[in-house]
Design a protein around this motif. Structure first.
Motif, PDB file in Angstrom:
ATOM      1  N   PRO A   1      28.807  17.706 -13.219  1.00  0.00           N
ATOM      2  CA  PRO A   1      28.947  16.436 -13.948  1.00  0.00           C
ATOM      3  C   PRO A   1      28.401  15.210 -13.211  1.00  0.00           C
ATOM      4  O   PRO A   1      28.542  14.103 -13.685  1.00  0.00           O
ATOM      5  CB  PRO A   1      30.460  16.326 -14.110  1.00  0.00           C
ATOM      6  N   VAL A   2      27.776  15.416 -12.053  1.00  0.00           N
ATOM      7  CA  VAL A   2      27.251  14.281 -11.276  1.00  0.00           C
ATOM      8  C   VAL A   2      26.194  13.537 -12.099  1.00  0.00           C
ATOM      9  O   VAL A   2      26.179  12.292 -12.125  1.00  0.00           O
ATOM     10  CB  VAL A   2      26.636  14.756  -9.938  1.00  0.00           C
ATOM     11  N   LYS A   3      25.330  14.276 -12.766  1.00  0.00           N
ATOM     12  CA  LYS A   3      24.254  13.682 -13.551  1.00  0.00           C
ATOM     13  C   LYS A   3      24.780  12.672 -14.556  1.00  0.00           C
ATOM     14  O   LYS A   3      24.248  11.551 -14.680  1.00  0.00           O
ATOM     15  CB  LYS A   3      23.476  14.781 -14.259  1.00  0.00           C
ATOM     16  N   SER A   4      25.833  13.021 -15.276  1.00  0.00           N
ATOM     17  CA  SER A   4      26.405  12.127 -16.280  1.00  0.00           C
ATOM     18  C   SER A   4      27.059  10.912 -15.634  1.00  0.00           C
ATOM     19  O   SER A   4      27.023   9.802 -16.181  1.00  0.00           O
ATOM     20  CB  SER A   4      27.419  12.866 -17.139  1.00  0.00           C
ATOM     21  N   MET A   5      27.652  11.109 -14.469  1.00  0.00           N
ATOM     22  CA  MET A   5      28.314  10.001 -13.767  1.00  0.00           C
ATOM     23  C   MET A   5      27.294   8.968 -13.317  1.00  0.00           C
ATOM     24  O   MET A   5      27.533   7.759 -13.373  1.00  0.00           O
ATOM     25  CB  MET A   5      29.085  10.519 -12.554  1.00  0.00           C
ATOM     26  N   VAL A   6      26.140   9.442 -12.869  1.00  0.00           N
ATOM     27  CA  VAL A   6      25.091   8.525 -12.383  1.00  0.00           C
ATOM     28  C   VAL A   6      24.521   7.715 -13.539  1.00  0.00           C
ATOM     29  O   VAL A   6      24.161   6.546 -13.386  1.00  0.00           O
ATOM     30  CB  VAL A   6      23.967   9.327 -11.686  1.00  0.00           C
ATOM     31  N   LYS A   7      24.449   8.320 -14.718  1.00  0.00           N
ATOM     32  CA  LYS A   7      23.889   7.639 -15.896  1.00  0.00           C
ATOM     33  C   LYS A   7      24.810   6.540 -16.420  1.00  0.00           C
ATOM     34  O   LYS A   7      24.374   5.648 -17.118  1.00  0.00           O
ATOM     35  CB  LYS A   7      23.613   8.655 -17.006  1.00  0.00           C
ATOM     36  N   GLN A   8      26.097   6.653 -16.133  1.00  0.00           N
ATOM     37  CA  GLN A   8      27.059   5.698 -16.686  1.00  0.00           C
ATOM     38  C   GLN A   8      26.805   4.279 -16.161  1.00  0.00           C
ATOM     39  O   GLN A   8      26.393   4.077 -15.044  1.00  0.00           O
ATOM     40  CB  GLN A   8      28.494   6.133 -16.328  1.00  0.00           C
TER      41      GLN A   8
END
Length: 252
Positions: free
Chosen positions: A245-252
């Motif tokens: 889920p790191v990818k989604s966290m960075v996009k936030q």
């Protein structure tokens, strides 16, 4: 008559067959217990020797083809959310014997550490490390292959033949890709141990640098506690931005 303590000591040092025959007629319970333990150890040692012989299959084939310097290569750390992917390449010396050597995932931490010390002392070893930022740039499969090629280049001797765990490498050296090779080839198994121990040590260092994520325990894998820390603290420099889920966290 020998004491139980004396018999125990003798059984630990390759006892003569005459002694074993004498002990088999000894009616003392303590002696019978020691003999049972001795025979169990003998059977385990035989099983380890047979397993090691089977795992030399691919090396024997390569030797029959005329190759002398045979390197096994493997990686550790494809799946974690954080940390590098680490590969190792190992050329084992002739007549090398390390009973119990197996896929590093099937060994305890203490076994891996012991085998690591023996392999590093006895073999030609190369290590390749690709960190999180480059993993994000290359993708994890290409990063793993690059780490393996780097590990091969770090060997003191140039190998004549490569045994690789489940991948084909873009190098000008004859090679064979073996599915689950870390459980089928002693050279690949040795490389898996070096890669795993090296990476675990790096993740313990990362755990000290980034407290709260439990890297020293989870090695960067997405455990419940690790994901909870990610949600609470956000990604670190060790986290792979291309992994969920790191990818989604960075996009936030």
């Amino acid at each position: 008559m020998l004491t139980i303590k004396e018999i125990k000591e003798l059984l630990t040092h390759s006892p003569q067959s005459e002694l074993i025959k004498t002990l088999e007629s000894d009616e003392r319970k303590g002696v019978k217990k020691l003999l049972k333990t001795y025979y169990t150890k003998i059977e385990k040692d035989k099983a380890k020797a047979e397993s090691y012989r089977r795992m030399q299959h691919y090396e024997r084939i390569a030797l029959k083809k005329g190759y002398q310097l045979i390197a096994g290569t493997d990686e550790a750390g494809r799946g974690p959310l954080a940390g590098p992917v680490v590969a190792a390449a190992v050329i084992l010396p002739d007549e090398y014997y390390l009973p119990g050597l197996n896929d590093s995932k099937k060994l305890s931490e203490s076994q891996r550490e012991s085998f690591y010390t023996d392999i590093m002392r006895s073999a030609d070893v190369g290590v390749g490390i690709i960190h999180a930022k480059e993993i994000d740039q290359l993708n994890i499969l290409n990063a793993s292959k690059k780490a393996m090629i780097k590990a091969i280049s770090e060997l003191k001797q140039e190998p004549e033949f490569i045994l690789a765990d489940a991948v084909t490498l873009n190098i000008q050296i004859p090679q064979e890709s073996i599915i689950k090779g870390d459980a089928k080839s002693v050279s690949i198994a040795a490389a898996s141990v070096i890669a795993k121990v090296t990476r675990d040590r790096l993740m313990k260092e990362a755990g000290a640098k980034y407290p709260g994520y439990g890297f020293e325990r989870n090695a960067g894998y997405g455990t419940k506690d690790h994901v909870a820390a990610l949600n609470r603290l956000g990604p670190t420099g060790e986290h792979r931005r291309s992994f969920e889920p790191v990818k989604s966290m960075v996009k936030q």
